[in-house]
Design an enzyme around this catalytic site. Structure first.
Site, mmCIF file in Angstrom:
data_model
loop_
_atom_site.group_PDB
_atom_site.id
_atom_site.type_symbol
_atom_site.label_atom_id
_atom_site.label_comp_id
_atom_site.label_asym_id
_atom_site.label_seq_id
_atom_site.Cartn_x
_atom_site.Cartn_y
_atom_site.Cartn_z
ATOM 1 N N HIS A 146 86.965 23.213 -32.906
ATOM 2 C CA HIS A 146 88.035 24.210 -32.961
ATOM 3 C C HIS A 146 89.190 23.772 -33.856
ATOM 4 O O HIS A 146 90.013 24.591 -34.248
ATOM 5 C CB HIS A 146 88.528 24.576 -31.561
ATOM 6 C CG HIS A 146 89.345 23.533 -30.861
ATOM 7 N ND1 HIS A 146 88.850 22.776 -29.821
ATOM 8 C CD2 HIS A 146 90.618 23.123 -31.042
ATOM 9 C CE1 HIS A 146 89.796 21.962 -29.391
ATOM 10 N NE2 HIS A 146 90.881 22.151 -30.119
ATOM 11 N N ASP A 177 81.762 21.885 -29.190
ATOM 12 C CA ASP A 177 83.105 21.660 -29.728
ATOM 13 C C ASP A 177 83.222 20.302 -30.420
ATOM 14 O O ASP A 177 84.188 19.566 -30.219
ATOM 15 C CB ASP A 177 84.171 21.798 -28.650
ATOM 16 C CG ASP A 177 85.530 22.164 -29.236
ATOM 17 O OD1 ASP A 177 85.625 22.297 -30.465
ATOM 18 O OD2 ASP A 177 86.493 22.305 -28.469
ATOM 19 N N SER A 261 94.070 17.573 -30.278
ATOM 20 C CA SER A 261 92.629 17.819 -30.253
ATOM 21 C C SER A 261 91.909 16.979 -31.296
ATOM 22 O O SER A 261 92.326 16.893 -32.447
ATOM 23 C CB SER A 261 92.326 19.296 -30.520
ATOM 24 O OG SER A 261 92.345 20.039 -29.348
#
Length: 423
Positions: A146, A177, A261
């Site tokens: 993402h 992911d 992230s």
């Protein structure tokens, strides 16, 4: 109140009008030159970003809220959820190493193996920020999918040497992911020290490092403990759609922020045991006026076990494509597809809401209002069907597109896919 997010990038402060793309969970710009109704970019294999206002575009994030066993309520960013369940695995060894490092020592040891990732979302006039971990000295970087979702170009700054590189996508797994990037012209990079996620244990001290707030520079540091193992989460975006189901996650109360992230969750021996992916903050207690007073804040954060992430990365590095793993660049058709929620009857194709000028779709003669009925021999009943069909191909591939125009005439034409955003 609770507010949660994937730890990707900061939300822009711009004022440009926005419409939401149901089914993708991110945002795309509206106004002059954009479709009047919400539409999903198809043939990009990736959702768009949240555009900033005039001038330099802002970074974006996906807003999430958390529902835990204790029943946290959705907050100001509500309507989007991470639902999680699972149990802690007991009796696991904390780490094979007996050396316990201070937080400062962990950061000093870990920082040189990290990178800041900035994804330019060219079709949406926006950018996003995240973190990555260097896994080979020649410039392969592990991050979340993402973080690069919707990117038309990716810029990566290595913390170890301070240099900025153009990055290409080795591969990505949208369901897991996980993504691997390759830094162009890189060599001699310091790599992250990877441990085993099986060493994670309840109560174990952990440190999360990353590009919090998308600020770049020296990585931010957040400390905490492992609060759960083998957790299953469902992450959704503000629209309540675009669900991402992840299992076996490590849960921590470290204060992970947007921009973290793809960054590491590190144990007290300085070994990476997880890749930070999503988090939620919850505030409670008295709020005084005019900025006085205080409230207790807790964090629920989730990291993909590093052993699993590296297994997926190894498939990409070895060129092993699969139903989940996409290798290389993504083919681009150049259309926006209207959602069934906004007027077109499901099961009859996918209605084109807009066509990118100069794209393969434009060259084939597709126009807004046309209904796509087939892609590469696959029948189409929705926008996601188009994305799935195109995802099996790469830039330069020639596929057939079938559609019905606004006058009821059927057409079929070959199109050669261009280079588009990573998913």
């Amino acid at each position: 109140m609770s507010a949660a997010y994937d730890a990707e990038g900061t939300e822009p402060a711009g004022t440009r009008p926005q419409s939401q793309w149901p089914g993708a969970g991110d945002w795309y710009p509206t106004g002059p030159g954009w479709p009047a109704s919400p539409a999903a970019p198809a043939g990009m294999s990736g959702g768009p970003g949240d555009p900033g206002g005039p001038g330099r575009p802002g970074r974006r994030r996906r807003a999430l809220a958390v529902t835990a066993a204790a029943g946290l309520a959705a907050g100001a960013l509500g309507g989007a959820w991470i639902e999680h369940s699972g149990h802690a695995a007991a009796g696991q060894a904390a780490t094979a190493s007996t050396t316990v490092l201070s937080t400062a020592q962990i950061a000093a040891r870990t920082d040189p193996g990290l990178v800041d990732v900035v994804s330019t979302l060219g079709y949406q006039d926006a950018e996003s920020a995240g973190t990555g971990m260097v896994i080979t000295s020649s410039g392969e970087v592990l991050t979340n999918n993402h973080v690069i979702d919707g990117a038309t170009s990716i810029s990566v700054t290595d913390i170890g040497n301070g240099r900025t590189y153009r990055a290409t996508v080795v591969g990505y797994d949208a369901t897991g992911d996980v993504a691997v990037l390759k830094l162009q012209g890189a060599s001699g990079l310091t790599t992250a020290t990877l441990g085993s996620s099986s060493s994670a244990a309840l109560g174990q001290k952990v440190v999360a490092l990353g590009n919090a707030g998308g600020k770049g520079g020296t990585p931010s540091v957040a400390t905490g403990q492992v609060t759960g193992l083998n957790q299953s989460i469902t992450a959704q975006d503000d629209s309540g759609s675009g669900a991402e189901h992840l299992t076996g996650m490590i849960e921590t109360n470290a204060g992970i922020q947007p921009g973290d992230s793809g960054g590491p969750l590190v144990n007290s021996a300085g070994q990476v045991i997880g890749m930070d992916t999503a988090a939620s903050t919850t505030s409670s207690g008295p709020y005084a006026q005019a900025g006085s007073g205080s409230a207790a804040t807790t964090t629920q954060a989730f990291a993909i076990p590093i052993s699993r992430a590296m297994t997926i990365a190894a498939e990409m590095e070895d060129g092993q494509a699969s139903a989940a793993v996409h290798l290389g660049a993504t083919g681009f058709l150049g259309i926006e597809v209207q959602s069934a929620q906004y007027g077109w009857p499901g099961g009859t194709g996918a209605t084109v809401a807009g066509v990118e000028p100069g794209s393969p779709a434009a060259a084939a003669g597709l126009q807004a209002g046309d209904v796509i009925t087939s892609v590469a021999g696959t029948s189409i009943t929705s926008g996601p069907d188009i994305q799935a069909a195109i995802g099996a191909y790469h830039p330069g591939s020639t596929i057939s597109i079938g559609w019905t125009d606004q006058f009821g005439q059927s057409h079929t034409a070959p199109v050669t896919l261009a280079t588009g955003p990573a998913d």
